[in-house]
Scaffold this motif. Structure first.
Motif, PDB file in Angstrom:
ATOM      1  N   GLU A  82       0.835  -1.195   0.000  1.00  0.00           N
ATOM      2  CA  GLU A  82       0.000   0.000   0.000  1.00  0.00           C
ATOM      3  C   GLU A  82       0.872   1.248   0.000  1.00  0.00           C
ATOM      4  N   TYR A  83       0.372   2.276  -0.655  1.00  0.00           N
ATOM      5  CA  TYR A  83       1.059   3.555  -0.748  1.00  0.00           C
ATOM      6  C   TYR A  83       0.195   4.630  -0.112  1.00  0.00           C
ATOM      7  N   ALA A  84       0.835   5.532   0.628  1.00  0.00           N
ATOM      8  CA  ALA A  84       0.131   6.634   1.270  1.00  0.00           C
ATOM      9  C   ALA A  84       1.036   7.857   1.267  1.00  0.00           C
ATOM     10  N   LEU A  85       0.436   9.026   1.209  1.00  0.00           N
ATOM     11  CA  LEU A  85       1.216  10.257   1.264  1.00  0.00           C
ATOM     12  C   LEU A  85       1.719  10.502   2.676  1.00  0.00           C
ATOM     13  N   THR A  86       2.909  11.034   2.764  1.00  0.00           N
ATOM     14  CA  THR A  86       3.436  11.501   4.043  1.00  0.00           C
ATOM     15  C   THR A  86       2.850  12.897   4.284  1.00  0.00           C
ATOM     16  N   GLU A  87       3.146  13.477   5.433  1.00  0.00           N
ATOM     17  CA  GLU A  87       2.707  14.855   5.692  1.00  0.00           C
ATOM     18  C   GLU A  87       3.321  15.798   4.653  1.00  0.00           C
ATOM     19  N   LEU A  88       4.558  15.532   4.259  1.00  0.00           N
ATOM     20  CA  LEU A  88       5.208  16.338   3.229  1.00  0.00           C
ATOM     21  C   LEU A  88       4.443  16.224   1.910  1.00  0.00           C
ATOM     22  N   GLY A  89       4.057  15.017   1.550  1.00  0.00           N
ATOM     23  CA  GLY A  89       3.280  14.813   0.327  1.00  0.00           C
ATOM     24  C   GLY A  89       1.926  15.495   0.399  1.00  0.00           C
ATOM     25  N   LYS A  90       1.269  15.398   1.549  1.00  0.00           N
ATOM     26  CA  LYS A  90      -0.033  16.046   1.725  1.00  0.00           C
ATOM     27  C   LYS A  90       0.074  17.561   1.640  1.00  0.00           C
ATOM     28  N   SER A  91       1.241  18.096   1.976  1.00  0.00           N
ATOM     29  CA  SER A  91       1.414  19.548   1.924  1.00  0.00           C
ATOM     30  C   SER A  91       1.389  20.083   0.490  1.00  0.00           C
ATOM     31  N   LEU A  92       1.416  19.206  -0.508  1.00  0.00           N
ATOM     32  CA  LEU A  92       1.326  19.617  -1.906  1.00  0.00           C
ATOM     33  C   LEU A  92      -0.115  19.820  -2.370  1.00  0.00           C
TER      34      LEU A  92
END
Length: 111
Positions: A82-92
């Motif tokens: 499974e793949y999920a965004l990190t907080e850094l990814g979510k900040s985009l």
């Protein structure tokens, strides 16, 4: 975020830095799909469309390496990943929202 680049390795221009991380058609579509939550590889491939398995794998690995997403492997048969965004990814998200809004306005202009 085990292999983030150092500041010296990144371009001086912040826009170029952002493009270095997400300046690929597939990466932006991966971000779009993961903003709604965790996805498996097959879900991403189906949602994104015409991307090959090899290219999708390479893009996911690059995004994991840059700290934008996490990859979780479950010890099952068959293996589940499974793949999920990190907080850094979510900040985009605001960047993708702006791209969405611009695209909507552009399409409306053509009608």
């Amino acid at each position: 975020m085990n292999e983030l680049k150092t500041v010296k390795e990144l371009p001086a221009c912040p826009v170029e830095t952002t493009l270095t991380l997400i300046g690929d058609k597939w990466k932006v579509l991966i971000l779009r799909d993961l903003l709604t939550g965790t996805k498996r590889f097959g879900e991403l491939k189906k949602s994104i469309g015409n991307v090959s398995q090899k290219v999708l794998t390479a893009q996911l690995r690059a995004m994991e390496k840059s700290g934008l997403l996490t990859r979780t492997v479950y010890a099952e048969v068959p293996p589940r990943v499974e793949y999920a965004l990190t907080e850094l990814g979510k900040s985009l998200k605001p960047i993708l929202d702006a791209m969405w809004n611009w695209g909507e306005k552009y399409k409306a202009l053509l009608n």
